[in-house]
Each structure stands twice: as C-alpha cells, then as structure tokens.
Scaffold this motif. Structure first.
Motif, PDB file in Angstrom:
ATOM      1  N   LEU A  82       0.826  -1.204   0.000  1.00 17.30           N
ATOM      2  CA  LEU A  82       0.000   0.000   0.000  1.00 17.30           C
ATOM      3  C   LEU A  82       0.865   1.260   0.000  1.00 17.30           C
ATOM      4  O   LEU A  82       0.533   2.248  -0.665  1.00 17.30           O
ATOM      5  CB  LEU A  82      -0.952   0.009   1.202  1.00 17.30           C
ATOM      6  CG  LEU A  82      -2.093  -1.003   1.145  1.00 17.30           C
ATOM      7  CD1 LEU A  82      -2.818  -1.051   2.485  1.00 17.30           C
ATOM      8  CD2 LEU A  82      -3.062  -0.670   0.024  1.00 17.30           C
ATOM      9  N   SER A  83       1.969   1.213   0.718  1.00 15.73           N
ATOM     10  CA  SER A  83       2.889   2.361   0.735  1.00 15.73           C
ATOM     11  C   SER A  83       3.432   2.638  -0.660  1.00 15.73           C
ATOM     12  O   SER A  83       3.449   3.790  -1.115  1.00 15.73           O
ATOM     13  CB  SER A  83       4.046   2.105   1.706  1.00 15.73           C
ATOM     14  OG  SER A  83       3.569   1.977   3.020  1.00 15.73           O
ATOM     15  N   TRP A  84       3.875   1.589  -1.347  1.00 14.69           N
ATOM     16  CA  TRP A  84       4.389   1.753  -2.707  1.00 14.69           C
ATOM     17  C   TRP A  84       3.319   2.286  -3.642  1.00 14.69           C
ATOM     18  O   TRP A  84       3.568   3.204  -4.440  1.00 14.69           O
ATOM     19  CB  TRP A  84       4.940   0.430  -3.254  1.00 14.69           C
ATOM     20  CG  TRP A  84       6.334   0.160  -2.823  1.00 14.69           C
ATOM     21  CD1 TRP A  84       6.748  -0.756  -1.915  1.00 14.69           C
ATOM     22  CD2 TRP A  84       7.509   0.838  -3.267  1.00 14.69           C
ATOM     23  NE1 TRP A  84       8.109  -0.691  -1.768  1.00 14.69           N
ATOM     24  CE2 TRP A  84       8.601   0.275  -2.581  1.00 14.69           C
ATOM     25  CE3 TRP A  84       7.744   1.869  -4.169  1.00 14.69           C
ATOM     26  CZ2 TRP A  84       9.906   0.702  -2.776  1.00 14.69           C
ATOM     27  CZ3 TRP A  84       9.046   2.303  -4.368  1.00 14.69           C
ATOM     28  CH2 TRP A  84      10.102   1.725  -3.674  1.00 14.69           C
ATOM     29  N   ILE A  85       2.129   1.723  -3.568  1.00 13.24           N
ATOM     30  CA  ILE A  85       1.032   2.174  -4.435  1.00 13.24           C
ATOM     31  C   ILE A  85       0.764   3.652  -4.222  1.00 13.24           C
ATOM     32  O   ILE A  85       0.662   4.427  -5.181  1.00 13.24           O
ATOM     33  CB  ILE A  85      -0.241   1.339  -4.174  1.00 13.24           C
ATOM     34  CG1 ILE A  85      -0.052  -0.084  -4.698  1.00 13.24           C
ATOM     35  CG2 ILE A  85      -1.472   2.000  -4.801  1.00 13.24           C
ATOM     36  CD1 ILE A  85      -1.109  -1.070  -4.214  1.00 13.24           C
ATOM     37  N   MET A  86       0.656   4.059  -2.977  1.00 12.13           N
ATOM     38  CA  MET A  86       0.312   5.455  -2.693  1.00 12.13           C
ATOM     39  C   MET A  86       1.431   6.415  -3.086  1.00 12.13           C
ATOM     40  O   MET A  86       1.168   7.480  -3.641  1.00 12.13           O
ATOM     41  CB  MET A  86      -0.058   5.615  -1.213  1.00 12.13           C
ATOM     42  CG  MET A  86      -1.330   4.861  -0.823  1.00 12.13           C
ATOM     43  SD  MET A  86      -2.762   5.147  -1.912  1.00 12.13           S
ATOM     44  CE  MET A  86      -3.026   6.898  -1.670  1.00 12.13           C
ATOM     45  N   PRO A  97      -1.579   5.501   7.190  1.00 18.00           N
ATOM     46  CA  PRO A  97      -1.933   5.317   8.595  1.00 18.00           C
ATOM     47  C   PRO A  97      -1.007   4.387   9.366  1.00 18.00           C
ATOM     48  O   PRO A  97      -1.296   4.041  10.502  1.00 18.00           O
ATOM     49  CB  PRO A  97      -3.332   4.672   8.492  1.00 18.00           C
ATOM     50  CG  PRO A  97      -3.236   3.831   7.268  1.00 18.00           C
ATOM     51  CD  PRO A  97      -2.386   4.656   6.310  1.00 18.00           C
ATOM     52  N   PHE A  98       0.106   3.984   8.781  1.00 19.35           N
ATOM     53  CA  PHE A  98       0.940   2.958   9.398  1.00 19.35           C
ATOM     54  C   PHE A  98       1.882   3.520  10.450  1.00 19.35           C
ATOM     55  O   PHE A  98       2.705   4.377  10.167  1.00 19.35           O
ATOM     56  CB  PHE A  98       1.749   2.207   8.328  1.00 19.35           C
ATOM     57  CG  PHE A  98       0.898   1.722   7.195  1.00 19.35           C
ATOM     58  CD1 PHE A  98      -0.206   0.936   7.439  1.00 19.35           C
ATOM     59  CD2 PHE A  98       1.183   2.078   5.903  1.00 19.35           C
ATOM     60  CE1 PHE A  98      -1.012   0.497   6.404  1.00 19.35           C
ATOM     61  CE2 PHE A  98       0.399   1.644   4.864  1.00 19.35           C
ATOM     62  CZ  PHE A  98      -0.710   0.857   5.107  1.00 19.35           C
ATOM     63  N   SER A  99       1.728   3.011  11.666  1.00 18.35           N
ATOM     64  CA  SER A  99       2.642   3.328  12.761  1.00 18.35           C
ATOM     65  C   SER A  99       2.389   2.343  13.884  1.00 18.35           C
ATOM     66  O   SER A  99       1.328   1.738  13.957  1.00 18.35           O
ATOM     67  CB  SER A  99       2.451   4.760  13.264  1.00 18.35           C
ATOM     68  OG  SER A  99       1.202   4.888  13.911  1.00 18.35           O
ATOM     69  N   CYS A 100       3.388   2.184  14.699  1.00 16.16           N
ATOM     70  CA  CYS A 100       3.275   1.299  15.860  1.00 16.16           C
ATOM     71  C   CYS A 100       3.724   2.078  17.084  1.00 16.16           C
ATOM     72  O   CYS A 100       4.913   2.327  17.265  1.00 16.16           O
ATOM     73  CB  CYS A 100       4.137   0.055  15.679  1.00 16.16           C
ATOM     74  SG  CYS A 100       3.629  -0.986  14.312  1.00 16.16           S
TER      75      CYS A 100
END
Length: 108
Positions: A82-86, A97-100
């Motif tokens: 998803l990161s690559w696509i965006m 929205p990715f984080s930990c």
C-alpha cells in the motif's frame, strides 16, 4: 481494548467532514480504498487490529490519525504494498496510517 475503540470513535467524530475535503484528498482516499479492498478481501491472515485500523482510516475519509500497526508478515507485506502504491500515485508518506506506538517507559 476499550481505550482503542474509544480512540477510534473520537478520531472519527473529530475528522474533517467529507464534503469539506479538497479534490486531491478525496482522490488519495479513493486510491487507498481501492487498493486496500483488493488486499482485504484476499488475505484472511491479516490481523484483526490491522484490518480494523485500516477500515477506520477509510471510513474517516482518510483523515483520522489511526495507528495501523502491522502485527504479522501478511500485515507487513500489505503495508509495504500500500505504501508503494500510494507513493507511486503521488501521495506523501505522511498520508499513510501505518505506525506502531509503544507505551512510554518510566524510569524506576
């Protein structure tokens, strides 16, 4: 768990109304929603929390600051894809929205 659900609800309530978003914000969210849908439907091994966080992000018009933390290999692979696509579509990494979040540690 109650804190997580309350946090999602609070973020959704405080999100910008969808009709107030500009065309680029709507387009980014539409691209993300289509990409997410293709992974969500085909990967039953995605973790419940990762799936719920992504759905909350999309339901907010991609405006809520959720923490979609990849918890297993399938989650991580989808987050990478998803990161690559965006990014290839021109969205900045800060859109995702990715984080930990890790609990803060107090000194003894």
């Amino acid at each position: 768990m109650k804190k997580v659900i309350f946090g999602f609800a609070l973020q959704l309530v405080s999100a910008v109304p969808l009709e107030a978003l500009d065309a680029w914000s709507l387009e980014k969210c539409s691209i993300y929603k289509r990409a997410w849908s293709s992974y969500d439907a085909g990967l039953p091994e995605l973790s419940t929390g990762f799936r719920a966080s992504n759905k909350a992000f999309i339901l907010s018009g991609c405006q809520a600051r959720v923490s979609a933390c990849p918890l297993n290999d399938a989650d991580l692979e989808v987050a990478d894809q998803l990161s690559w696509i965006m990014v290839m579509q021109g969205a900045p990494g800060s859109f995702l929205p990715f984080s930990c979040s890790q609990p803060s540690q107090t000194a003894s």
